[in-house]
Write an enzyme that holds these catalytic residues in place. Structure first.
Site, PDB file in Angstrom:
ATOM      1  N   SER A 144       0.842  -1.193   0.000  1.00 25.14           N
ATOM      2  CA  SER A 144       0.000   0.000   0.000  1.00 25.14           C
ATOM      3  C   SER A 144       0.877   1.243   0.000  1.00 25.14           C
ATOM      4  CB  SER A 144      -0.883   0.009   1.250  1.00 25.14           C
ATOM      5  OG  SER A 144      -1.584   1.233   1.344  1.00 25.14           O
ATOM      6  N   TYR A 157      -1.708  -1.132  10.399  1.00 15.72           N
ATOM      7  CA  TYR A 157      -1.815  -1.277   8.944  1.00 15.72           C
ATOM      8  C   TYR A 157      -0.580  -0.701   8.253  1.00 15.72           C
ATOM      9  CZ  TYR A 157      -3.712  -1.005   4.209  1.00 15.72           C
ATOM     10  OH  TYR A 157      -3.907  -1.145   2.852  1.00 15.72           O
TER      11      TYR A 157
HETATM   12  N1  LIG Z   1      -8.872  -0.589  -1.835  1.00 20.24           N
HETATM   13  C1  LIG Z   1      -7.917   0.265  -1.508  1.00 20.24           C
HETATM   14  O1  LIG Z   1      -8.113   1.486  -1.538  1.00 20.24           O
HETATM   15  C2  LIG Z   1      -6.552  -0.240  -1.126  1.00 20.24           C
HETATM   16  C3  LIG Z   1      -5.493   0.671  -1.060  1.00 20.24           C
HETATM   17  C4  LIG Z   1      -4.231   0.222  -0.717  1.00 20.24           C
HETATM   18  C5  LIG Z   1      -4.023  -1.124  -0.449  1.00 20.24           C
HETATM   19  N2  LIG Z   1      -5.068  -1.984  -0.514  1.00 20.24           N
HETATM   20  C6  LIG Z   1      -4.787  -3.400  -0.210  1.00 20.24           C
HETATM   21  O2  LIG Z   1      -5.371  -4.206  -1.210  1.00 20.24           O
HETATM   22  C7  LIG Z   1      -5.702  -5.491  -0.679  1.00 20.24           C
HETATM   23  C8  LIG Z   1      -7.143  -5.812  -1.029  1.00 20.24           C
HETATM   24  O3  LIG Z   1      -7.955  -4.804  -0.470  1.00 20.24           O
HETATM   25  P1  LIG Z   1      -9.430  -4.478  -1.003  1.00 20.24           P
HETATM   26  O4  LIG Z   1      -9.590  -3.005  -0.978  1.00 20.24           O
HETATM   27  O5  LIG Z   1      -9.713  -5.227  -2.233  1.00 20.24           O
HETATM   28  O6  LIG Z   1     -10.272  -4.992   0.257  1.00 20.24           O
HETATM   29  P2  LIG Z   1     -11.486  -5.988   0.425  1.00 20.24           P
HETATM   30  O7  LIG Z   1     -12.481  -5.838  -0.672  1.00 20.24           O
HETATM   31  O8  LIG Z   1     -11.928  -5.797   1.832  1.00 20.24           O
HETATM   32  O9  LIG Z   1     -10.791  -7.398   0.273  1.00 20.24           O
HETATM   33  C9  LIG Z   1     -10.026  -7.959   1.280  1.00 20.24           C
HETATM   34  C10 LIG Z   1      -9.918  -9.429   0.971  1.00 20.24           C
HETATM   35  O10 LIG Z   1      -9.113 -10.033   1.981  1.00 20.24           O
HETATM   36  C11 LIG Z   1      -9.812 -11.172   2.485  1.00 20.24           C
HETATM   37  N3  LIG Z   1      -9.493 -11.386   3.880  1.00 20.24           N
HETATM   38  C12 LIG Z   1      -9.667 -10.520   4.916  1.00 20.24           C
HETATM   39  N4  LIG Z   1      -9.320 -11.100   6.067  1.00 20.24           N
HETATM   40  C13 LIG Z   1      -8.910 -12.368   5.761  1.00 20.24           C
HETATM   41  C14 LIG Z   1      -8.439 -13.463   6.516  1.00 20.24           C
HETATM   42  N5  LIG Z   1      -8.306 -13.377   7.840  1.00 20.24           N
HETATM   43  N6  LIG Z   1      -8.118 -14.602   5.869  1.00 20.24           N
HETATM   44  C15 LIG Z   1      -8.257 -14.692   4.521  1.00 20.24           C
HETATM   45  N7  LIG Z   1      -8.687 -13.694   3.754  1.00 20.24           N
HETATM   46  C16 LIG Z   1      -9.010 -12.546   4.361  1.00 20.24           C
HETATM   47  C17 LIG Z   1     -11.281 -10.828   2.320  1.00 20.24           C
HETATM   48  O11 LIG Z   1     -12.051 -12.017   2.230  1.00 20.24           O
HETATM   49  P3  LIG Z   1     -12.906 -12.686   3.404  1.00 20.24           P
HETATM   50  O12 LIG Z   1     -13.531 -11.580   4.189  1.00 20.24           O
HETATM   51  O13 LIG Z   1     -13.879 -13.530   2.644  1.00 20.24           O
HETATM   52  O14 LIG Z   1     -11.932 -13.496   4.174  1.00 20.24           O
HETATM   53  C18 LIG Z   1     -11.273 -10.117   0.982  1.00 20.24           C
HETATM   54  O15 LIG Z   1     -11.328 -11.052  -0.061  1.00 20.24           O
HETATM   55  C19 LIG Z   1      -5.429  -5.394   0.818  1.00 20.24           C
HETATM   56  O16 LIG Z   1      -4.177  -5.964   1.095  1.00 20.24           O
HETATM   57  C20 LIG Z   1      -5.406  -3.901   1.084  1.00 20.24           C
HETATM   58  O17 LIG Z   1      -4.622  -3.570   2.194  1.00 20.24           O
HETATM   59  C21 LIG Z   1      -6.322  -1.579  -0.836  1.00 20.24           C
END
Ligand SMILES: NC(=O)c1ccc[n+]([C@@H]2O[C@H](COP(=O)([O-])OP(=O)(O)OC[C@H]3O[C@@H](n4cnc5c(N)ncnc54)[C@H](OP(=O)(O)O)[C@@H]3O)[C@@H](O)[C@H]2O)c1
Length: 265
Positions: A144, A157
């Site tokens: 990130s 985080y």
């Molecule tokens: N969206 C943004 O703005 C943004 C910005 C910077 C970085 N990121 C990074 O991008 C990645 C994806 O984020 P996203 O925005 O797509 O979020 P998201 O839609 O909340 O997706 C998170 C994913 O992680 C899984 N997850 C969460 N806890 C888990 C656990 N204990 N075991 C296994 N799987 C788990 C969730 O699935 P389940 O709940 O089904 O387990 C979900 O599939 C993350 O690493 C986040 O830090 C996102």
């Protein structure tokens, strides 16, 4: 150094593929012909995605419902991945909390470290020997922009993402000429369909966001070229530069004030 071509036996593994960026990465890889292993906790969502990818792209889609913050649940997955032909690993699952660390649920904060950092290390180590032996493979690590700087009120985080950012870029440096690509995806805000995002999302101007589909496409393109870091969107690139090259004493104060506001509203 491109990625291994998809075969009937090899697999692309995507953690956190039940929603958001992970779901988009799974779709992007399936559209390029890769059979996939979908990993997250919500098995129903993974099964729906698996069915859709199979119908749309004719690929095999396997589901592993695993809580990656739980070492006992993670161990059999790591063992399985070590024994299989993994062409691509997308270490993408991750979660964030906002607020002063001492006010948060400390057990959950421990789980976040396990998920965002230790599981990424663990699964990468599981696939690495096989990829090196085959002299082919790609590891995409979702860090990130938050990992570039200290962020009070987002402490666990930001620290966990500092690990992923540094781990990805360090490992890539070791693997030159091995046939194994490693790319860091270090996004700023990426719009997903996660309802949790609405809380934060409404406070961030719309023009700052990029889509998950676009992020997934440039991430896999970047991984195929062994790009060091993918930062989707102009605004995120600006944030990324400020985080990487701004004095940490200043970025800490500025980012901390912004996140304190986000956490309190
Ligand atoms: N969206 C943004 O703005 C943004 C910005 C910077 C970085 N990121 C990074 O991008 C990645 C994806 O984020 P996203 O925005 O797509 O979020 P998201 O839609 O909340 O997706 C998170 C994913 O992680 C899984 N997850 C969460 N806890 C888990 C656990 N204990 N075991 C296994 N799987 C788990 C969730 O699935 P389940 O709940 O089904 O387990 C979900 O599939 C993350 O690493 C986040 O830090 C996102």
């Amino acid at each position: 150094m491109s990625l291994p071509a998809p075969t009937a036996d090899n697999r692309a593994v995507i953690t956190g593929s039940s929603s958001g960026i992970g779901q988009a990465l799974a779709e992007e890889l399936a559209s390029r012909g890769y059979s996939v292993i979908l990993v997250a906790r919500r098995e129903d969502l993974l099964n729906q995605l698996a069915q859709r990818l199979t119908e749309k792209y004719g690929v095999t889609a396997e589901v592993r419902a695993v809580d990656l913050s739980d070492r006992e649940q993670r161990a059999p997955l790591a063992k399985e991945l070590a024994s299989r032909d993994i062409a691509v690993l997308c270490n993408n699952a991750g979660v964030a909390t906002f607020g002063a660390l001492a006010d948060l649920d400390l057990d959950y904060e421990r789980d976040i470290m396990e998920l965002n950092a230790v599981a990424v290390h663990d699964l990468s180590l599981a696939v690495l020997p096989g990829m090196l032996a085959r002299r082919a493979g790609g590891i995409l690590i979702t860090g990130s922009a938050a990992g570039n700087m200290p962020i009070p009120h987002n402490t666990t985080y930001a620290a966990s993402k500092a690990f992923t950012n540094t781990f990805a870029e360090s490992l890539r440096g070791e693997l030159k000429d091995t046939g194994v690509n490693v790319t860091l995806l270090a996004p700023g805000p990426v719009r997903t369909d996660n309802p949790d995002q609405d809380e934060v999302g409404n406070k961030i101007p719309e023009f700052i966001w990029v889509t998950a589909a676009y992020t997934a496409k440039i991430s896999i393109d970047g991984l195929a070229r062994n790009k060091m870091r993918v930062v989707p969107g102009l605004i995120s690139k600006g944030m990324s530069l400020a985080g990487q090259f701004g004095p940490r004493a200043i970025t800490s104060v500025v980012a901390g004030a912004a996140y304190k506001k986000l956490a309190s509203e």
